[in-house]
Design an enzyme around this catalytic site. Structure first.
Site, PDB file in Angstrom:
ATOM      1  N   TYR A  48      -1.907  -0.363  11.013  1.00 21.35           N
ATOM      2  CA  TYR A  48      -2.053  -1.043   9.713  1.00 21.35           C
ATOM      3  C   TYR A  48      -0.835  -0.775   8.833  1.00 21.35           C
ATOM      4  CZ  TYR A  48      -3.343  -1.546   4.786  1.00 21.35           C
ATOM      5  OH  TYR A  48      -3.332  -1.852   3.447  1.00 21.35           O
ATOM      6  N   LYS A  82       2.109  -3.253   7.369  1.00 21.00           N
ATOM      7  CA  LYS A  82       2.392  -3.434   5.932  1.00 21.00           C
ATOM      8  C   LYS A  82       3.853  -3.051   5.628  1.00 21.00           C
ATOM      9  CE  LYS A  82       0.050  -4.498   2.938  1.00 21.00           C
ATOM     10  NZ  LYS A  82      -0.367  -5.821   2.356  1.00 21.00           N
ATOM     11  N   THR A 105       0.822  -1.208   0.000  1.00 21.78           N
ATOM     12  CA  THR A 105       0.000   0.000   0.000  1.00 21.78           C
ATOM     13  C   THR A 105       0.860   1.263   0.000  1.00 21.78           C
ATOM     14  OG1 THR A 105      -1.538   1.265   1.375  1.00 21.78           O
ATOM     15  CG2 THR A 105      -0.088  -0.241   2.530  1.00 21.78           C
ATOM     16  N   ASP A 106       0.273   2.364  -0.478  1.00 19.48           N
ATOM     17  CA  ASP A 106       0.981   3.653  -0.421  1.00 19.48           C
ATOM     18  C   ASP A 106       1.104   4.171   1.018  1.00 19.48           C
ATOM     19  OD1 ASP A 106      -1.684   4.337  -0.001  1.00 19.48           O
ATOM     20  OD2 ASP A 106      -1.752   5.912  -1.524  1.00 19.48           O
ATOM     21  N   GLU A 107       0.313   3.586   1.945  1.00 17.45           N
ATOM     22  CA  GLU A 107       0.316   4.106   3.322  1.00 17.45           C
ATOM     23  C   GLU A 107       1.653   3.904   4.022  1.00 17.45           C
ATOM     24  OE1 GLU A 107      -3.102   3.447   5.736  1.00 17.45           O
ATOM     25  OE2 GLU A 107      -4.470   3.570   4.052  1.00 17.45           O
TER      26      GLU A 107
HETATM   27  P1  NAD Z   1      -9.714  -7.199   2.083  1.00 23.48           P
HETATM   28  O1  NAD Z   1      -9.740  -6.940   3.554  1.00 23.48           O
HETATM   29  O2  NAD Z   1     -10.921  -6.911   1.271  1.00 23.48           O
HETATM   30  O3  NAD Z   1      -9.329  -8.715   1.805  1.00 23.48           O
HETATM   31  C1  NAD Z   1      -8.345  -9.393   2.546  1.00 23.48           C
HETATM   32  C2  NAD Z   1      -8.518 -10.885   2.306  1.00 23.48           C
HETATM   33  O4  NAD Z   1      -7.497 -11.569   3.036  1.00 23.48           O
HETATM   34  C3  NAD Z   1      -9.863 -11.427   2.808  1.00 23.48           C
HETATM   35  O5  NAD Z   1     -10.445 -12.263   1.842  1.00 23.48           O
HETATM   36  C4  NAD Z   1      -9.489 -12.199   4.056  1.00 23.48           C
HETATM   37  O6  NAD Z   1     -10.363 -13.305   4.313  1.00 23.48           O
HETATM   38  C5  NAD Z   1      -8.083 -12.663   3.715  1.00 23.48           C
HETATM   39  N1  NAD Z   1      -7.283 -12.947   4.909  1.00 23.48           N
HETATM   40  C6  NAD Z   1      -7.148 -12.161   6.007  1.00 23.48           C
HETATM   41  N2  NAD Z   1      -6.364 -12.765   6.913  1.00 23.48           N
HETATM   42  C7  NAD Z   1      -5.966 -13.947   6.369  1.00 23.48           C
HETATM   43  C8  NAD Z   1      -5.127 -15.008   6.814  1.00 23.48           C
HETATM   44  N3  NAD Z   1      -4.553 -14.979   8.026  1.00 23.48           N
HETATM   45  N4  NAD Z   1      -4.928 -16.053   5.984  1.00 23.48           N
HETATM   46  C9  NAD Z   1      -5.511 -16.101   4.766  1.00 23.48           C
HETATM   47  N5  NAD Z   1      -6.336 -15.145   4.304  1.00 23.48           N
HETATM   48  C10 NAD Z   1      -6.557 -14.073   5.094  1.00 23.48           C
HETATM   49  O7  NAD Z   1      -8.462  -6.389   1.559  1.00 23.48           O
HETATM   50  P2  NAD Z   1      -8.253  -5.613   0.169  1.00 23.48           P
HETATM   51  O8  NAD Z   1      -8.747  -4.241   0.323  1.00 23.48           O
HETATM   52  O9  NAD Z   1      -8.735  -6.460  -0.932  1.00 23.48           O
HETATM   53  O10 NAD Z   1      -6.658  -5.545   0.144  1.00 23.48           O
HETATM   54  C11 NAD Z   1      -5.907  -6.641  -0.384  1.00 23.48           C
HETATM   55  C12 NAD Z   1      -4.423  -6.309  -0.280  1.00 23.48           C
HETATM   56  O11 NAD Z   1      -4.134  -5.109  -1.002  1.00 23.48           O
HETATM   57  C13 NAD Z   1      -3.941  -6.046   1.152  1.00 23.48           C
HETATM   58  O12 NAD Z   1      -2.677  -6.612   1.289  1.00 23.48           O
HETATM   59  C14 NAD Z   1      -3.898  -4.535   1.263  1.00 23.48           C
HETATM   60  O13 NAD Z   1      -2.940  -4.136   2.195  1.00 23.48           O
HETATM   61  C15 NAD Z   1      -3.509  -4.151  -0.154  1.00 23.48           C
HETATM   62  N6  NAD Z   1      -3.978  -2.824  -0.603  1.00 23.48           N
HETATM   63  C16 NAD Z   1      -5.291  -2.452  -0.471  1.00 23.48           C
HETATM   64  C17 NAD Z   1      -5.708  -1.214  -0.964  1.00 23.48           C
HETATM   65  C18 NAD Z   1      -7.163  -0.772  -0.879  1.00 23.48           C
HETATM   66  O14 NAD Z   1      -7.472   0.364  -1.226  1.00 23.48           O
HETATM   67  N7  NAD Z   1      -8.087  -1.602  -0.447  1.00 23.48           N
HETATM   68  C19 NAD Z   1      -4.781  -0.362  -1.578  1.00 23.48           C
HETATM   69  C20 NAD Z   1      -3.448  -0.769  -1.664  1.00 23.48           C
HETATM   70  C21 NAD Z   1      -3.054  -2.008  -1.199  1.00 23.48           C
HETATM   71  O1  DAU Z   2      -4.153   4.035   0.509  1.00 25.53           O
HETATM   72  C1  DAU Z   2      -4.407   2.662   0.417  1.00 25.53           C
HETATM   73  C2  DAU Z   2      -5.240   2.204   1.585  1.00 25.53           C
HETATM   74  O2  DAU Z   2      -6.567   2.690   1.370  1.00 25.53           O
HETATM   75  C3  DAU Z   2      -5.247   0.695   1.757  1.00 25.53           C
HETATM   76  O3  DAU Z   2      -3.960   0.259   2.055  1.00 25.53           O
HETATM   77  C4  DAU Z   2      -6.214   0.280   2.873  1.00 25.53           C
HETATM   78  O4  DAU Z   2      -6.278  -1.129   2.960  1.00 25.53           O
HETATM   79  C5  DAU Z   2      -7.581   0.817   2.529  1.00 25.53           C
HETATM   80  O5  DAU Z   2      -8.507   0.504   3.558  1.00 25.53           O
HETATM   81  C6  DAU Z   2      -7.535   2.338   2.317  1.00 25.53           C
HETATM   82  O6  DAU Z   2      -7.256   3.019   3.571  1.00 25.53           O
HETATM   83  P1  DAU Z   2      -8.020   4.379   3.990  1.00 25.53           P
HETATM   84  O7  DAU Z   2      -7.946   4.501   5.446  1.00 25.53           O
HETATM   85  O8  DAU Z   2      -7.570   5.508   3.162  1.00 25.53           O
HETATM   86  O9  DAU Z   2      -9.525   3.981   3.494  1.00 25.53           O
HETATM   87  P2  DAU Z   2     -10.951   4.198   4.175  1.00 25.53           P
HETATM   88  O10 DAU Z   2     -11.981   3.858   3.146  1.00 25.53           O
HETATM   89  O11 DAU Z   2     -11.049   3.533   5.507  1.00 25.53           O
HETATM   90  O12 DAU Z   2     -10.989   5.759   4.404  1.00 25.53           O
HETATM   91  C7  DAU Z   2     -10.836   6.682   3.324  1.00 25.53           C
HETATM   92  C8  DAU Z   2     -10.840   8.078   3.909  1.00 25.53           C
HETATM   93  O13 DAU Z   2     -12.158   8.366   4.401  1.00 25.53           O
HETATM   94  C9  DAU Z   2      -9.919   8.255   5.103  1.00 25.53           C
HETATM   95  O14 DAU Z   2      -9.373   9.554   5.073  1.00 25.53           O
HETATM   96  C10 DAU Z   2     -10.840   8.103   6.316  1.00 25.53           C
HETATM   97  C11 DAU Z   2     -12.151   8.652   5.804  1.00 25.53           C
HETATM   98  N1  DAU Z   2     -13.387   8.039   6.347  1.00 25.53           N
HETATM   99  C12 DAU Z   2     -13.482   6.682   6.344  1.00 25.53           C
HETATM  100  C13 DAU Z   2     -14.623   6.059   6.807  1.00 25.53           C
HETATM  101  C14 DAU Z   2     -14.734   4.556   6.836  1.00 25.53           C
HETATM  102  C15 DAU Z   2     -14.423   8.838   6.766  1.00 25.53           C
HETATM  103  O15 DAU Z   2     -14.328  10.084   6.740  1.00 25.53           O
HETATM  104  N2  DAU Z   2     -15.551   8.221   7.226  1.00 25.53           N
HETATM  105  C16 DAU Z   2     -15.696   6.869   7.281  1.00 25.53           C
HETATM  106  O16 DAU Z   2     -16.750   6.378   7.740  1.00 25.53           O
END
Ligand code: NAD
Ligand code: DAU
Length: 352
Positions: free
Chosen positions: A158, A162, A133-135
């Site tokens: 988190y 990562k 992730t970019d975080e």
């Molecule tokens: P998600 O939470 O939707 O999915 C995570 C999956 O991992 C789920 O299906 C869960 O059951 C599985 N999982 C969790 N713990 C596990 C374990 N111990 N063993 C096996 N499986 C397990 O997450 P996502 O949003 O799809 O993110 C997927 C990946 O991409 C993550 O590594 C996250 O850090 C990265 N990522 C997410 C975002 C985003 O915006 N969502 C952006 C950049 C990177």
């Molecule tokens: O940047 C990549 C990341 O983006 C991934 O690595 C994470 O897995 C993914 O969950 C996401 O993280 P964020 O914290 O940015 O996403 P989230 O949707 O939780 O929140 C987006 C923004 O909105 C953040 O600034 C927090 C804010 N927010 C979030 C929720 C859930 C609100 O203001 N209200 C809300 O109810």
């Protein structure tokens, strides 16, 4: 045609399900093994359309279970690993950091170590792709963009977990010469996004005329990318990346949370036949997230110039597709909100 067996972890989650679908459909000569624990975030309904394909296999298990992971690598001779399984929600990491350390750090090391042992130094054609992730780069305050060389500065449990997993991946490359690649992506949105995250949570609440919780003043900025474009980037990187390299992936698409939620309200008012401005009245400012990162913005020049990737849809197109998907898949949403989706595995897989 080259045959490969690829392990995709976290394939029942949001991004993982799009990656599994892409690999299963684009590469019928590959066998795709989806390893997922099916935590609250894993939902096999996300893969209903491809679950009967002959080149798709689902394995339920925990990446942090050394014996299980060892057995899995014995059962299948994996050519590659695409590792997405993780605890992914920042708010949950604030209340329960240990599960993030267990899955994101320890689980990643279990996979790295097993890949190292299984491949026994014979790395020709093998690769371990870690999806990050970019975080990990922290929070931007004074303009600028995250590039691949931006120093790590994670701010939440988190992102710290990562970042730690990224360090372990690089340590395995340095120490054991494991063939690795890493990508760091910005915020994804699209179909199958779990409604604890901002966009699907707001879509669900707008549909149900419930308050739209905006943390703080809504001034935090995120850079949004359509999930199918992330899956395409993962495909391009898996197949073409130089080993040992890192690639940033982003949409060049920054929005403050408040403006984004207003935009969603506007789109949904029009689709639901509501008066303009009606849904925006649901916006409610709530207590800010602890340690809330101000701004993320990704520079994906390296990926675009070296590997030729670029997003395929504009944000307007992507949001439109996403809102339509949620409106047309209310059963999926209902099953997630009610918890019924957790029964899917029991009914679909236990009888086999
Ligand atoms: P998600 O939470 O939707 O999915 C995570 C999956 O991992 C789920 O299906 C869960 O059951 C599985 N999982 C969790 N713990 C596990 C374990 N111990 N063993 C096996 N499986 C397990 O997450 P996502 O949003 O799809 O993110 C997927 C990946 O991409 C993550 O590594 C996250 O850090 C990265 N990522 C997410 C975002 C985003 O915006 N969502 C952006 C950049 C990177
Ligand atoms: O940047 C990549 C990341 O983006 C991934 O690595 C994470 O897995 C993914 O969950 C996401 O993280 P964020 O914290 O940015 O996403 P989230 O949707 O939780 O929140 C987006 C923004 O909105 C953040 O600034 C927090 C804010 N927010 C979030 C929720 C859930 C609100 O203001 N209200 C809300 O109810």
């Amino acid at each position: 045609m080259i045959k490969k067996t690829i392990l995709i972890t976290g394939g029942a989650g949001f991004i993982g399900s799009h990656v599994v679908r892409r690999f299963v459909t684009e590469y019928p000569n590959y066998t795709i093994v989806n390893l997922d624990l099916l935590t609250y975030a894993g939902n096999l309904e996300n893969l209903k359309d491809i679950e009967h394909k002959p080149n798709y296999i689902f394995e339920r298990g925990d990446i942090a279970d050394i014996d299980f992971v060892h057995q899995l690598f014995q059962k299948y001779a994996f050519d590659g690993v695409i590792h997405l399984a993780a605890e992914s929600h920042v708010d949950r990491s604030i209340t329960d950091p240990f599960s993030f350390v267990r899955t994101n750090v320890y689980g990643t090391v279990v996979l790295l170590n097993e890949a190292k042992n299984a491949w026994k130094g014979k790395y020709e054609g093998k690769r371990f792709y870690h999806v990050s992730t970019d975080e990990v780069y922290g929070s931007l305050h004074d303009g600028g963009f995250f590039v691949e060389t931006t120093p790590y500065d994670p701010q939440s449990p988190y992102s710290a977990a990562k970042a730690s997993s990224d360090h372990f991946v690089r340590a395995y490359a340095n120490t054991y010469k494991l063939p690795i690649v890493i990508s760091n992506c910005s915020n994804n949105y699209g179909p199958n996004h779990f409604p604890e995250k901002l966009i699907p949570l707001c879509i669900n609440n707008i549909m149900n005329k419930k308050p739209l919780p905006i943390y703080g003043k809504g001034e935090n900025v995120r850079d949004w990318l359509y999930v199918v474009d992330h899956a395409r980037a993962i495909d391009v990187i898996y197949h073409n990346a130089e080993l040992g390299e890192t690639y940033n992936i982003g949409g060049n698409n920054e929005w403050t949370n408040l403006n984004l939620v207003k935009k969603l309200c506007e789109i949904m008012d029009s689709k639901l036949g509501r008066a303009p401005g009606e849904s925006a009245q649901l916006i409610t400012f709530v207590t800010d997230r602890a340690g809330h990162d101000l701004r993320y913005a990704i520079d994906s020049t390296k990926l675009m110039s070296k590997l030729g990737w670029k997003p395929s849809v504009t944000f307007e197109q992507g949001l439109d597709i996403t809102v339509d998907w949620y409106l047309q898949n209310q059963e999926w949403l209902q099953n997630v909100v009610s918890g019924n989706y957790e029964m899917y595995y029991e009914t679909m897989y236990k009888q086999r």
